[in-house]
Scaffold this motif. Sequence first.
Motif, PDB file in Angstrom:
ATOM      1  N   ALA A 143      44.089  42.463  40.651  1.00 30.07           N
ATOM      2  CA  ALA A 143      44.521  41.879  41.870  1.00 30.07           C
ATOM      3  C   ALA A 143      43.586  42.351  43.137  1.00 30.07           C
ATOM      4  O   ALA A 143      43.181  41.615  44.025  1.00 30.07           O
ATOM      5  N   LYS A 144      43.334  43.749  43.287  1.00 28.74           N
ATOM      6  CA  LYS A 144      42.665  44.337  44.218  1.00 28.74           C
ATOM      7  C   LYS A 144      41.419  43.830  44.255  1.00 28.74           C
ATOM      8  O   LYS A 144      40.628  43.302  45.335  1.00 28.74           O
ATOM      9  N   ASN A 145      40.588  43.602  42.973  1.00 30.24           N
ATOM     10  CA  ASN A 145      39.251  43.216  42.862  1.00 30.24           C
ATOM     11  C   ASN A 145      39.154  41.533  43.573  1.00 30.24           C
ATOM     12  O   ASN A 145      38.156  41.057  44.116  1.00 30.24           O
ATOM     13  N   CYS A 146      40.137  40.841  43.137  1.00 36.23           N
ATOM     14  CA  CYS A 146      40.131  39.500  43.381  1.00 36.23           C
ATOM     15  C   CYS A 146      40.367  39.292  45.114  1.00 36.23           C
ATOM     16  O   CYS A 146      39.638  38.415  45.643  1.00 36.23           O
ATOM     17  N   LEU A 147      41.178  40.006  45.353  1.00 29.23           N
ATOM     18  CA  LEU A 147      41.403  39.986  47.060  1.00 29.23           C
ATOM     19  C   LEU A 147      40.159  40.193  47.804  1.00 29.23           C
ATOM     20  O   LEU A 147      39.676  39.591  48.721  1.00 29.23           O
ATOM     21  N   VAL A 203      34.911  33.458  40.159  1.00 28.47           N
ATOM     22  CA  VAL A 203      34.890  32.625  39.161  1.00 28.47           C
ATOM     23  C   VAL A 203      34.611  33.442  37.883  1.00 28.47           C
ATOM     24  O   VAL A 203      34.971  33.644  36.903  1.00 28.47           O
ATOM     25  N   GLN A 204      33.237  34.166  38.184  1.00 26.84           N
ATOM     26  CA  GLN A 204      32.702  35.028  36.982  1.00 26.84           C
ATOM     27  C   GLN A 204      33.667  35.983  36.644  1.00 26.84           C
ATOM     28  O   GLN A 204      33.937  36.474  35.469  1.00 26.84           O
ATOM     29  N   TYR A 205      34.514  36.671  37.672  1.00 31.25           N
ATOM     30  CA  TYR A 205      35.095  37.919  37.553  1.00 31.25           C
ATOM     31  C   TYR A 205      36.471  37.500  36.724  1.00 31.25           C
ATOM     32  O   TYR A 205      36.811  37.951  35.749  1.00 31.25           O
ATOM     33  N   GLY A 246      39.058  37.218  31.207  1.00 27.64           N
ATOM     34  CA  GLY A 246      40.214  36.470  30.441  1.00 27.64           C
ATOM     35  C   GLY A 246      41.006  35.973  30.963  1.00 27.64           C
ATOM     36  O   GLY A 246      42.202  35.772  30.259  1.00 27.64           O
ATOM     37  N   PHE A 247      41.053  35.512  32.211  1.00 24.74           N
ATOM     38  CA  PHE A 247      42.571  35.206  33.032  1.00 24.74           C
ATOM     39  C   PHE A 247      42.913  33.958  32.576  1.00 24.74           C
ATOM     40  O   PHE A 247      44.019  33.710  32.221  1.00 24.74           O
ATOM     41  N   GLU A 248      41.864  32.918  32.163  1.00 23.75           N
ATOM     42  CA  GLU A 248      42.429  31.233  31.869  1.00 23.75           C
ATOM     43  C   GLU A 248      43.043  31.693  30.295  1.00 23.75           C
ATOM     44  O   GLU A 248      44.074  31.023  30.406  1.00 23.75           O
ATOM     45  N   PHE A 308      42.757  24.632  41.594  1.00 23.54           N
ATOM     46  CA  PHE A 308      42.999  25.952  41.629  1.00 23.54           C
ATOM     47  C   PHE A 308      42.103  26.649  42.774  1.00 23.54           C
ATOM     48  O   PHE A 308      41.005  26.534  42.909  1.00 23.54           O
ATOM     49  N   PHE A 309      43.085  27.359  43.716  1.00 24.08           N
ATOM     50  CA  PHE A 309      42.287  27.579  45.070  1.00 24.08           C
ATOM     51  C   PHE A 309      43.188  28.975  45.468  1.00 24.08           C
ATOM     52  O   PHE A 309      44.092  29.308  45.101  1.00 24.08           O
ATOM     53  N   CYS A 310      42.658  29.596  46.609  1.00 24.08           N
ATOM     54  CA  CYS A 310      42.936  30.557  47.220  1.00 24.08           C
ATOM     55  C   CYS A 310      43.642  30.343  48.595  1.00 24.08           C
ATOM     56  O   CYS A 310      42.794  29.901  49.335  1.00 24.08           O
TER      57      CYS A 310
END
Length: 425
Positions: free
Chosen positions: A60-64, A103-105, A110-112, A151-153
């Motif tokens: 979550a931190k990396n995505c943020l 998207v790459q991360y 394996g999020f999906e 799919f959005f932030c």
Amino acid sequence: SNNNSNSNDNDINDHNCITITIPQYETSNDDHHAGTNNHPYPSPLHNIYIQSSLLSPSEAKNCLTLARNYATQSSCWNQGKDSIRHSAYATVDFPIEDCDVLVQYLNEIGFEERLWGLIVDKYGSTSSDNDGNDNSEVSTISVGDLSFEDFFCVHYKAKSSNNNGGGEEEEQELQVFMDSLDFHRDGSLISFTIVLSESDDYVGGGTIFDALRDVVPVEQTEADPHQHQIQNQDQNKDPYGGVLSPNGTIRVKNPGDAVLHSGKILHGADVVSEGERIVIVGFVDVNERCLRNGVLKEACKEWGRCDVADNRFKRQKRKMSRAEYDGVGAAAGAAGWYTNNSKYLKRKSCMMNDFVPSLASVERRAEKEYQRLRRLRAEDVLLRNILLHRDERDERKEYEEQEMLGTSGIPDEIIARFGGDVTIL
């Protein structure tokens, strides 16, 4: 309610999942609300799941970080609400697909695959009726039936403290930033929200559900179908798991925690009163082969009737205000107004100049609580009926295959005589 199950590599299991069930609002046995027979309550779609650590804290931190970097470079969070992608309920966001590194991360972790597995586990399983009887595979949703509709932030930001008094400055600020989102229904059958921000970064926020407004944390002493208790195996613990507020708002505690629910449940985003709250939101499309035809259409009709009743009352109220100003109601000896279409028509034979009474029934049908329960009943029926049983889906598949071949209605022996090669022209 907390459940137990086997864990996977990301420790996503029922032990870390809180289930909140939408109360039953439609209690009658007739089918006038949706045009179909009501299936037992609750269905899988009545459940809202709060899944801890769908993303681990580090993920979550990396995505943020990636989301903030992209938003800074593109200035997408400073350009106002995106009314093109989300015309009815615009949000300050960016599509995940626009941020290549994010998207790459997500692909790398394996999020999906993780998400689809969770959705199939929660919404593609069994249901029980009020007597606790197993109803056998209400739905047969599989991973192949799922895809992203959107799919959005999203970026929520509290309005400035110097604008708390309202006025033009506050209005201009809210055109650029967003601190909440009104009640709405998504275009998707299933939706989810994952919080990326640390809990110390903001105050308020969360997903608010109208159907949970009257849910209470204590044992019910009266049979009230509009109130509901969340049960917990350990009665010494908070039955809400600390995530549900009295007004129906679900607020998760940690970055990476997710809320999964049907997008057809009326919901919104509660006000962020301090700081910034960044979340990932997804609308999940379910293959039509899993859905019962006509159910969504009938629910939309019922919701539309509520809008019509509301608009009719507003029109009556405007007319009454003008009539009272002109003294028309007093002159006629009753509440109402005169209608006059002479300014629109040239032919006198088509002109009208009649008294229209104010109707109490129009006011009753527009009463807020009456409309709320009517909408929730239609929502309840939709959640029960829209997912097909396994046997119903098989029958629909066979029917659609016959329709595609143009052989429906032809006796099997006739089809066999031609080796199965029969088409109606």
